[in-house]
Design a protein around this motif. Sequence first.
Motif, short mmCIF file in Angstrom:
data_model
loop_
_atom_site.label_atom_id
_atom_site.label_comp_id
_atom_site.label_asym_id
_atom_site.label_seq_id
_atom_site.Cartn_x
_atom_site.Cartn_y
_atom_site.Cartn_z
N LEU A 1 36.57 22.15 27.04
CA LEU A 1 36.13 22.44 25.67
C LEU A 1 34.98 23.46 25.39
O LEU A 1 34.32 23.87 26.16
CB LEU A 1 35.92 21.12 25.13
N GLU A 2 35.51 24.56 24.60
CA GLU A 2 34.34 25.43 24.36
C GLU A 2 34.19 25.39 22.90
O GLU A 2 32.90 25.70 22.40
CB GLU A 2 35.13 26.92 24.46
N PHE A 3 34.88 25.02 21.85
CA PHE A 3 34.52 24.71 20.42
C PHE A 3 35.61 23.66 19.78
O PHE A 3 36.80 23.71 20.16
CB PHE A 3 34.79 26.07 19.82
N LEU A 4 35.00 22.81 18.94
CA LEU A 4 35.59 21.85 18.61
C LEU A 4 35.23 21.62 17.04
O LEU A 4 33.87 21.79 16.77
CB LEU A 4 35.28 20.41 18.92
N GLU A 5 36.05 21.86 16.05
CA GLU A 5 35.72 21.72 14.45
C GLU A 5 36.52 20.84 13.90
O GLU A 5 37.68 20.69 14.11
CB GLU A 5 35.90 23.08 13.82
N ILE A 6 35.71 19.83 13.45
CA ILE A 6 36.72 18.74 12.45
C ILE A 6 36.26 18.71 11.20
O ILE A 6 35.18 18.62 10.85
CB ILE A 6 36.36 17.32 13.15
N ASN B 1 17.54 30.88 16.51
CA ASN B 1 17.62 31.80 17.87
C ASN B 1 17.50 31.36 19.30
O ASN B 1 16.83 32.00 19.99
CB ASN B 1 16.07 32.44 17.30
N ASP B 2 18.52 30.19 19.32
CA ASP B 2 18.50 29.89 20.55
C ASP B 2 19.33 30.41 21.57
O ASP B 2 19.82 30.18 22.73
CB ASP B 2 18.86 28.25 20.28
N GLY B 3 19.97 31.49 20.93
CA GLY B 3 21.08 32.29 22.06
C GLY B 3 22.17 31.99 22.00
O GLY B 3 23.13 32.38 22.59
N ARG B 4 22.67 30.94 20.96
CA ARG B 4 24.06 30.48 20.82
C ARG B 4 25.19 31.70 20.25
O ARG B 4 24.66 32.13 19.40
CB ARG B 4 24.15 29.42 19.97
N PRO B 5 26.12 31.91 20.76
CA PRO B 5 26.98 32.79 20.26
C PRO B 5 27.46 32.56 18.69
O PRO B 5 27.64 31.24 18.63
CB PRO B 5 28.33 32.84 21.32
N ARG B 6 27.40 33.58 18.13
CA ARG B 6 27.82 33.06 16.58
C ARG B 6 29.22 33.34 16.09
O ARG B 6 29.68 33.17 15.08
CB ARG B 6 26.98 34.23 15.72
N LYS B 7 30.17 33.63 17.19
CA LYS B 7 31.57 33.55 16.96
C LYS B 7 32.28 33.00 18.36
O LYS B 7 31.61 32.95 19.49
CB LYS B 7 31.97 34.96 16.61
N VAL B 8 33.42 32.80 18.11
CA VAL B 8 34.21 32.35 19.19
C VAL B 8 35.66 32.60 19.12
O VAL B 8 36.17 32.96 17.94
CB VAL B 8 34.45 30.65 18.80
N LYS B 9 36.11 33.04 20.33
CA LYS B 9 37.33 33.90 20.58
C LYS B 9 38.50 32.77 20.41
O LYS B 9 38.69 31.94 21.32
CB LYS B 9 37.32 34.61 21.73
N ILE C 1 30.42 15.68 -2.44
CA ILE C 1 30.82 16.27 -1.32
C ILE C 1 32.20 16.14 -1.02
O ILE C 1 32.95 15.07 -0.89
CB ILE C 1 30.00 15.48 0.16
N THR C 2 32.91 17.60 -0.60
CA THR C 2 34.26 17.25 -0.55
C THR C 2 34.70 17.10 0.71
O THR C 2 35.81 16.47 1.30
CB THR C 2 34.85 18.68 -1.19
N ASP C 3 34.24 17.64 1.69
CA ASP C 3 34.67 17.48 3.12
C ASP C 3 33.32 17.92 4.12
O ASP C 3 32.34 18.69 3.63
CB ASP C 3 35.71 18.55 3.67
N ILE C 4 33.28 17.34 5.26
CA ILE C 4 32.35 17.59 6.31
C ILE C 4 32.88 18.19 7.41
O ILE C 4 33.98 17.85 7.86
CB ILE C 4 31.45 16.09 6.57
N ARG C 5 31.96 19.27 7.81
CA ARG C 5 32.76 20.14 8.83
C ARG C 5 31.76 19.73 10.09
O ARG C 5 30.51 19.81 10.04
CB ARG C 5 32.29 21.33 8.69
N PHE C 6 32.27 19.23 11.15
CA PHE C 6 31.62 19.13 12.34
C PHE C 6 31.78 20.18 13.63
O PHE C 6 33.20 20.19 13.88
CB PHE C 6 31.85 17.50 12.82
N ASN C 7 30.96 20.60 14.05
CA ASN C 7 31.07 21.61 14.88
C ASN C 7 30.45 21.26 16.39
O ASN C 7 29.23 20.84 16.55
CB ASN C 7 30.68 22.90 14.67
N LEU C 8 31.42 21.43 17.43
CA LEU C 8 30.54 21.18 18.79
C LEU C 8 30.79 22.52 19.70
O LEU C 8 32.07 22.99 19.63
CB LEU C 8 31.36 19.97 19.60
N GLN C 9 29.85 23.19 19.76
CA GLN C 9 30.12 24.51 20.41
C GLN C 9 29.52 24.37 21.73
O GLN C 9 28.32 24.05 22.10
CB GLN C 9 29.52 25.61 19.61
#
Lengths: 666, 188
Positions: A226-231, A259-267, A307-315
């Motif tokens: 897993l690299e990226f999960l968005e629900i 500023n923790d060095g996390r990439p801001r985009k996912v391929k 609140i219409t929807d909640i976005r949960f991201n795991l990167q």
Amino acid sequence: MEIIVFSLLSKRAKSIAKQIHWDLLDIRLKWSCYNQIRLKIPSDPKREWIIEHHKRKEASEYPYVESKKYSGYSYHYLFFHKNQNAVEELEQIFETIWEVFRSPICDFPVVEKSVINWLIEFQPTIRCAWICDNVLTASETLESIFKSLKVTQYFRLKTVEADIQTKITEPIPYRSISIGSSYLVTLPAILNGNNSIILLDGSELTPMDINTILKEWQKGTKLRNLEFLEIKSSALQEGFDGCVREISKDLNLTESDENDGRPRKVKIHDEWEYWLPNVNISYNLVRSDGMIGSIFPTYRLHEDGRITDIRFNLQNISTRKPRKHQLLTEVKAEEESKTKNGFPLLNLPRVVLLECIENLEVLEIVQLSLLSKRAKSAAKLNRWDLMGIQLILKADHRIYLKIPSYPMGLWNIEYRTKKTSECPYKMLYAEAFHYFYSIEELKQMIEHLYEVFRSPTCDFRIVEQSMVEWLIKFQPTIRYIRFLDGVITSFETLNRICESLKGTEYFYLGSVRTYEKTEVTEPIPYRAIAIDNSYWLTLPAILNGTNSIILLDGSELTPKDINTILKEWQMGCKLRNLEYLEIKSSKLQDLQSYTNEVLKDLNVTTVVGNDGRAMTIKVTDDFIHRLPQVQIVHNLIRNDGMIGSIFPSKRKNELLFNFQVWRRET
Amino acid sequence: MSSTEQGTSSAAPAEPTTAPESAAAPEVPESFYYVHGKDKVVHKVSAGALQHSALIHGMISNLGYTEEQAKANPFPFENIDGDILQMVVDWCNQHKGKPTPPEDTNLPKQKEKLFDLVLAVNYLEIKELLTYCCKQVAMMVKGKSPEEIREIWMIPTDAEDEAAEKEAKKRAGKEAAGETAAAAGDAK
């Protein structure tokens, strides 16, 4: 376009068109949502060729070619007349193009259910595929797609007909997935999958489910890729804070700023990089292998504040993306770029490789040899052995590589985290390759260096008894060996060493850490010996030995024993090789009475000052022992003319007996 | 520098733009030979310059070609790229009849070019130039970390080597199977 039109004319025309090696151009073939065939060449991204059906002109005017320019991009169209069989016709054109250009379809949007079977039959492996809105009406079709179609990068399933209610419980077997009607996707389908990117819209996964996903990810047995999960879920809207609490329950999360060095985009795939939402704070979960899972839940508000929807991201972040996550195409691209920028040293003919290796410094050879087995074989071509390179292991686990005859010939392999400028030696720092965490690794490194330089270790400090057996096996002949204080814990081990290690010129033994009250009567079979706390070494061990240099500290030999040694030496049957004997004893005794006892019944001549004897003794190449300055020396002469100079002295609470054998120069 | 011209081996090459011949030996006219690489560009090189190459020197020493014969029979080095052969010819001309200096800073900096040059020089057996090239190769990793060395010298990991070996074996197996099938087909 001309080629396409020409190839469609007849079979023979197609055969002729096929003879050109268009595949070298790496043409990318796509089927667009608007039932267009699009061709692109990656090296020329501003040009595109599009084949399309429409009905803007009279049927007789088709096909025709038209070119358009837009914002610096050129689009070249080939229009066919749109009739009832347009899709079928497009399929045929597609097959022809595929045959002529020998280029597989990269992207395929399924806009009609009927083309699914054609696609599966025509090209069962595809880079990206997506099923457009409401194309699927039965869950079986979905199962059949998963079974028969291999998607190498990205699979998108938009919304499905509402009557499909069968849930997806088996993993979706594609790298990146984006599911519009993701209420169908269940927790097991996520947990048991190998997906790298998961985008779920309209999910019905609960906060508890997400919590389970996080725990399983952290355990490391599931979701390894897993690299990226968005629900995105509207089911989560029962209070954002409550959801977040439930999601993060029993997890050891740390807060992290932007500023923790996390990439801001996912391929997501080769041509799509997905920008992540901007958040001020994310929460990090760390897996045992060092991978960080960054969690950043966000929500969207309706105009009325709901609140219409909640976005949960795991990167999933790592400093370097693991190779196994890379697609074959990416690996190939990486390799290609490497070939362009690198120098493939190992591909050189052997004789050239040899000459290159000969120009390398010692530490460069070490670094090269550690890179791989093949690199090690290449590094072994070095000729430093001809320069007499030696390996030295220091007590603090430093390894020296030394060429005695070469003034700059000292290299140090050391284990530090920071470089210091004070060190006079050329160093290879641990941070440059790796730390030795254990004695095992140290042993491996010594074996490695031995193999690479074909040079035995000549000077070895043993700091652990466990190294003894390894040393006996690895290198039973060693020039200088030192067993530091407390390393040897039994006389049995000492016995084993004396029996097994041969050819030693200098043997140092620190205190033996044992409560055994053993007396050693057998000689120590080495040229020069230095023994601390040598209470256990008896007179016979000295008399019957062939040692040249004997340095004893903490000895319990009595003045009478020393008197015996001197007498035996003078008689000439024993101690024939003796050059120097030094015995330190801490037994408190008066120097004069001690000297008298030592010299009892010996015919000595007393000399004041130095009458020609050397003031140093060479124990090893690096260890020159300086003799004490004394006023009075007692000389004993052997019948072969050798002189034994005796000069006892007292230093603090120690009595020091020195006996130096020399010959007066004629 | 040698002159070059585009064309086939039968094309007559132009005269060199510079004349590196020594003024002290004008009586014996210097003989010239012709070489070309993959790009078929013919280079005219003096026998003196070609002495650097043990391979070519060995080839020409007993030929006794006339100028016309030499022109008509250029030495083909199809395994050497044109720009690389040009570099080699230039080097031979520059160092003709001169003692070779201990360093040569005019070698290409691009790694892939240097690799091709090393192969060509090794093939042509130009000892001094090979020595410079090998020194340059060693210089690439001065002060570099192991990972940088891996990148510069393209050293694959053991896992990558094993995978490549497996792949090569698989390919060889397939090719052998193909050949066997073709042979069986021929026999029928």
